[in-house]
Write a protein that holds these residues in place. Structure first.
Motif, PDB file in Angstrom:
ATOM      1  N   ALA A  37       0.833  -1.203   0.000  1.00  0.00           N
ATOM      2  CA  ALA A  37       0.000   0.000   0.000  1.00  0.00           C
ATOM      3  C   ALA A  37       0.871   1.259   0.000  1.00  0.00           C
ATOM      4  CB  ALA A  37      -0.927  -0.002   1.206  1.00  0.00           C
ATOM      5  N   GLN A  38       1.958   1.237   0.767  1.00  0.00           N
ATOM      6  CA  GLN A  38       2.876   2.375   0.798  1.00  0.00           C
ATOM      7  C   GLN A  38       3.539   2.593  -0.562  1.00  0.00           C
ATOM      8  OE1 GLN A  38       5.451   1.193   4.003  1.00  0.00           O
ATOM      9  NE2 GLN A  38       4.161   2.145   5.586  1.00  0.00           N
ATOM     10  N   MET A  39       3.928   1.498  -1.219  1.00  0.00           N
ATOM     11  CA  MET A  39       4.556   1.598  -2.540  1.00  0.00           C
ATOM     12  C   MET A  39       3.579   2.166  -3.560  1.00  0.00           C
ATOM     13  SD  MET A  39       6.642  -2.026  -2.456  1.00  0.00           S
ATOM     14  CE  MET A  39       7.274  -1.976  -4.129  1.00  0.00           C
ATOM     15  N   VAL A  40       2.325   1.728  -3.510  1.00  0.00           N
ATOM     16  CA  VAL A  40       1.316   2.247  -4.431  1.00  0.00           C
ATOM     17  C   VAL A  40       1.130   3.742  -4.223  1.00  0.00           C
ATOM     18  CG1 VAL A  40      -1.157   2.215  -4.971  1.00  0.00           C
ATOM     19  CG2 VAL A  40       0.088   0.057  -4.708  1.00  0.00           C
ATOM     20  N   ALA A  41       1.020   4.180  -2.980  1.00  0.00           N
ATOM     21  CA  ALA A  41       0.846   5.598  -2.685  1.00  0.00           C
ATOM     22  C   ALA A  41       2.051   6.412  -3.151  1.00  0.00           C
ATOM     23  CB  ALA A  41       0.612   5.798  -1.188  1.00  0.00           C
ATOM     24  N   ASP A  42       3.257   5.892  -2.947  1.00  0.00           N
ATOM     25  CA  ASP A  42       4.474   6.598  -3.349  1.00  0.00           C
ATOM     26  C   ASP A  42       4.570   6.691  -4.872  1.00  0.00           C
ATOM     27  OD1 ASP A  42       7.013   7.866  -2.664  1.00  0.00           O
ATOM     28  OD2 ASP A  42       7.971   6.078  -3.509  1.00  0.00           O
ATOM     29  N   LEU A  43       4.188   5.633  -5.564  1.00  0.00           N
ATOM     30  CA  LEU A  43       4.183   5.670  -7.030  1.00  0.00           C
ATOM     31  C   LEU A  43       3.242   6.741  -7.546  1.00  0.00           C
ATOM     32  CD1 LEU A  43       4.213   1.829  -7.743  1.00  0.00           C
ATOM     33  CD2 LEU A  43       5.926   3.450  -8.583  1.00  0.00           C
ATOM     34  N   CYS A  44       2.063   6.843  -6.935  1.00  0.00           N
ATOM     35  CA  CYS A  44       1.068   7.836  -7.364  1.00  0.00           C
ATOM     36  C   CYS A  44       1.501   9.263  -7.058  1.00  0.00           C
ATOM     37  CB  CYS A  44      -0.268   7.569  -6.673  1.00  0.00           C
ATOM     38  SG  CYS A  44      -1.159   6.131  -7.270  1.00  0.00           S
ATOM     39  N   ALA A  45       2.019   9.468  -5.864  1.00  0.00           N
ATOM     40  CA  ALA A  45       2.279  10.824  -5.382  1.00  0.00           C
ATOM     41  C   ALA A  45       3.628  11.368  -5.824  1.00  0.00           C
ATOM     42  CB  ALA A  45       2.190  10.857  -3.860  1.00  0.00           C
ATOM     43  N   ARG A  46       4.642  10.495  -5.951  1.00  0.00           N
ATOM     44  CA  ARG A  46       6.007  10.993  -6.152  1.00  0.00           C
ATOM     45  C   ARG A  46       6.722  10.411  -7.365  1.00  0.00           C
ATOM     46  NH1 ARG A  46      11.140   9.551  -4.661  1.00  0.00           N
ATOM     47  NH2 ARG A  46      10.388   7.599  -3.751  1.00  0.00           N
ATOM     48  N   ARG A  47       6.802   9.094  -7.440  1.00  0.00           N
ATOM     49  CA  ARG A  47       7.701   8.484  -8.426  1.00  0.00           C
ATOM     50  C   ARG A  47       7.223   8.652  -9.866  1.00  0.00           C
ATOM     51  NH1 ARG A  47       9.923   2.843  -5.920  1.00  0.00           N
ATOM     52  NH2 ARG A  47      11.083   2.936  -7.871  1.00  0.00           N
ATOM     53  N   LEU A  48       5.975   8.334 -10.158  1.00  0.00           N
ATOM     54  CA  LEU A  48       5.490   8.473 -11.539  1.00  0.00           C
ATOM     55  C   LEU A  48       5.349   9.943 -11.962  1.00  0.00           C
ATOM     56  CD1 LEU A  48       2.909   5.544 -11.859  1.00  0.00           C
ATOM     57  CD2 LEU A  48       5.167   5.737 -12.906  1.00  0.00           C
ATOM     58  N   PRO A  49       4.799  10.829 -11.111  1.00  0.00           N
ATOM     59  CA  PRO A  49       4.787  12.246 -11.506  1.00  0.00           C
ATOM     60  C   PRO A  49       6.195  12.817 -11.688  1.00  0.00           C
ATOM     61  CG  PRO A  49       3.201  11.859  -9.757  1.00  0.00           C
ATOM     62  CD  PRO A  49       4.012  10.594  -9.879  1.00  0.00           C
ATOM     63  N   GLY A  50       7.127  12.412 -10.808  1.00  0.00           N
ATOM     64  CA  GLY A  50       8.484  12.933 -10.891  1.00  0.00           C
ATOM     65  C   GLY A  50       9.242  12.437 -12.105  1.00  0.00           C
ATOM     66  N   GLN A  81      -6.315   9.136  -0.651  1.00  0.00           N
ATOM     67  CA  GLN A  81      -6.885  10.449  -0.356  1.00  0.00           C
ATOM     68  C   GLN A  81      -6.013  11.180   0.670  1.00  0.00           C
ATOM     69  OE1 GLN A  81     -10.359  10.729   2.227  1.00  0.00           O
ATOM     70  NE2 GLN A  81     -11.374  12.024   0.711  1.00  0.00           N
ATOM     71  N   GLU A  82      -5.590  10.448   1.689  1.00  0.00           N
ATOM     72  CA  GLU A  82      -4.741  11.020   2.738  1.00  0.00           C
ATOM     73  C   GLU A  82      -3.415  11.500   2.169  1.00  0.00           C
ATOM     74  OE1 GLU A  82      -2.638   8.578   6.035  1.00  0.00           O
ATOM     75  OE2 GLU A  82      -4.630   9.030   6.804  1.00  0.00           O
ATOM     76  N   THR A  83      -2.890  10.783   1.158  1.00  0.00           N
ATOM     77  CA  THR A  83      -1.600  11.123   0.556  1.00  0.00           C
ATOM     78  C   THR A  83      -1.724  12.237  -0.475  1.00  0.00           C
ATOM     79  OG1 THR A  83      -0.838   8.839   0.857  1.00  0.00           O
ATOM     80  CG2 THR A  83       0.374  10.197  -0.721  1.00  0.00           C
ATOM     81  N   LEU A  84      -2.715  12.128  -1.358  1.00  0.00           N
ATOM     82  CA  LEU A  84      -2.817  13.036  -2.497  1.00  0.00           C
ATOM     83  C   LEU A  84      -3.661  14.278  -2.222  1.00  0.00           C
ATOM     84  CD1 LEU A  84      -3.356  10.358  -5.303  1.00  0.00           C
ATOM     85  CD2 LEU A  84      -1.235  11.606  -4.806  1.00  0.00           C
ATOM     86  N   ASN A  85      -4.610  14.164  -1.290  1.00  0.00           N
ATOM     87  CA  ASN A  85      -5.515  15.289  -1.038  1.00  0.00           C
ATOM     88  C   ASN A  85      -5.858  15.363   0.449  1.00  0.00           C
ATOM     89  OD1 ASN A  85      -7.151  17.488  -1.832  1.00  0.00           O
ATOM     90  ND2 ASN A  85      -8.975  16.175  -1.926  1.00  0.00           N
ATOM     91  N   TYR A 169      -9.590   7.181  -6.521  1.00  0.00           N
ATOM     92  CA  TYR A 169      -8.136   7.043  -6.598  1.00  0.00           C
ATOM     93  C   TYR A 169      -7.793   5.588  -6.952  1.00  0.00           C
ATOM     94  CZ  TYR A 169      -8.256  11.485  -4.044  1.00  0.00           C
ATOM     95  OH  TYR A 169      -8.495  12.777  -3.667  1.00  0.00           O
ATOM     96  N   ALA A 170      -8.563   4.661  -6.394  1.00  0.00           N
ATOM     97  CA  ALA A 170      -8.454   3.238  -6.733  1.00  0.00           C
ATOM     98  C   ALA A 170      -9.847   2.746  -7.107  1.00  0.00           C
ATOM     99  CB  ALA A 170      -7.911   2.433  -5.555  1.00  0.00           C
ATOM    100  N   VAL A 171      -9.942   2.010  -8.207  1.00  0.00           N
ATOM    101  CA  VAL A 171     -11.227   1.440  -8.630  1.00  0.00           C
ATOM    102  C   VAL A 171     -11.006  -0.029  -8.988  1.00  0.00           C
ATOM    103  CG1 VAL A 171     -12.034   3.658  -9.521  1.00  0.00           C
ATOM    104  CG2 VAL A 171     -10.979   2.019 -11.089  1.00  0.00           C
ATOM    105  N   THR A 172     -12.091  -0.792  -9.026  1.00  0.00           N
ATOM    106  CA  THR A 172     -11.960  -2.204  -9.394  1.00  0.00           C
ATOM    107  C   THR A 172     -11.658  -2.322 -10.886  1.00  0.00           C
ATOM    108  OG1 THR A 172     -14.326  -2.432  -9.845  1.00  0.00           O
ATOM    109  CG2 THR A 172     -13.570  -2.931  -7.599  1.00  0.00           C
ATOM    110  N   VAL A 173     -11.006  -3.423 -11.238  1.00  0.00           N
ATOM    111  CA  VAL A 173     -10.722  -3.693 -12.652  1.00  0.00           C
ATOM    112  C   VAL A 173     -12.026  -3.729 -13.439  1.00  0.00           C
ATOM    113  CG1 VAL A 173      -9.737  -5.349 -14.282  1.00  0.00           C
ATOM    114  CG2 VAL A 173      -8.617  -4.956 -12.075  1.00  0.00           C
TER     115      VAL A 173
END
Length: 247
Positions: A37-50, A81-85, A169-173
């Protein structure tokens, strides 16, 4: 594109290539729900945008097999939501059915509503449909209304219409079918075996236009590729047709 070749491999029952680090299909191994869960949040908030300049709201989509569990939509949406907004004095919010909705949140319409009016500049129309994703631009607690932007169209909702919305932010396939996103993140760990089948993995992979990242357990991915039971349909149609033709 490794996304394309791996999609063909998956639908053919072959394990995708997970070891390459210089293409568009990546695997990040994790054996902990919390770490994943932490890796997913970091990918969304920092790594992929950066790295790629992707918008966390418009370009990146987290897909999951299930709504429930530590990596289901409900828990991941709370974390993302807590991470991004996060809460802010500058952002109005309200609570509906135990879920906080805040200005700047990413939301999805979960049923067809042909009567919701919208405007886009001088253009106007009606109808917001199942699977449409938007951003809450304004919340007015006094009038209990909010403005949501769906791909340039602005629609106004009353608070009691929130039953037609979910955080996205997350939805089902399943909910993502028919849509495409620049980057897809798919956590793959544990979960209910019957939800982890080949077609679901294939659908998730083919939602990605530029980047696909799997986070979790290699063995779970292998299980999904081999689990084609969802694809087998048991029906009496053949017998019914034979009886109707030959008596």
């Amino acid at each position: 594109s490794l996304i394309v070749t791996n999609a063909h491999a998956i639908v053919g029952g072959e394990e995708p290539e997970l070891s390459q680090r210089d293409n568009d299909f990546f695997f990040m191994e994790s054996h902990s729900y919390t770490k994943t869960a932490q890796m997913v949040a970091d990918l969304c908030a920092r790594r992929l945008p950066g790295t790629y300049g992707f918008s966390p709201l418009w370009d990146i989509q987290v897909l999951v097999p299930s709504r429930k569990g530590e990596l289901g939509t409900m828990e991941l949406n709370r974390r993302l939501q807590e991470t991004l907004n996060p809460p802010s004095p500058d952002k109005a919010e309200f609570v509906f059915n135990g879920i906080t909705y805040r200005e700047g949140d990413k939301v999805m319409q979960i049923r067809n509503n042909y009567d919701i009016p919208w405007t886009r500049g001088e253009e106007s129309g009606a109808g917001i449909f199942n699977g449409d994703i938007g951003i809450i631009r304004m919340i007015d607690r006094g009038s209990k209304t909010m403005a949501i932007e769906f791909d340039g169209r602005t629609a106004y909702y009353t608070f009691d219409m929130t039953e037609e919305l979910e955080l996205a932010y997350a939805v089902t396939v399943h909910k993502s079918q028919g849509s495409e996103f620049e980057a897809i993140i798919l956590p793959v760990m544990g979960g209910y075996d019957k939800l982890y089948f080949r077609n679901l993995l294939y659908t998730a992979v083919t939602r990605a236009k530029k980047i696909l990242i799997l986070v979790g357990q290699r063995g779970r991915i292998q299980f999904m590729v081999q689990n084609d039971k969802k694809m087998l349909r048991y029906t009496g149609l053949k017998t019914m047709l034979r009886e109707s033709i030959f008596g």
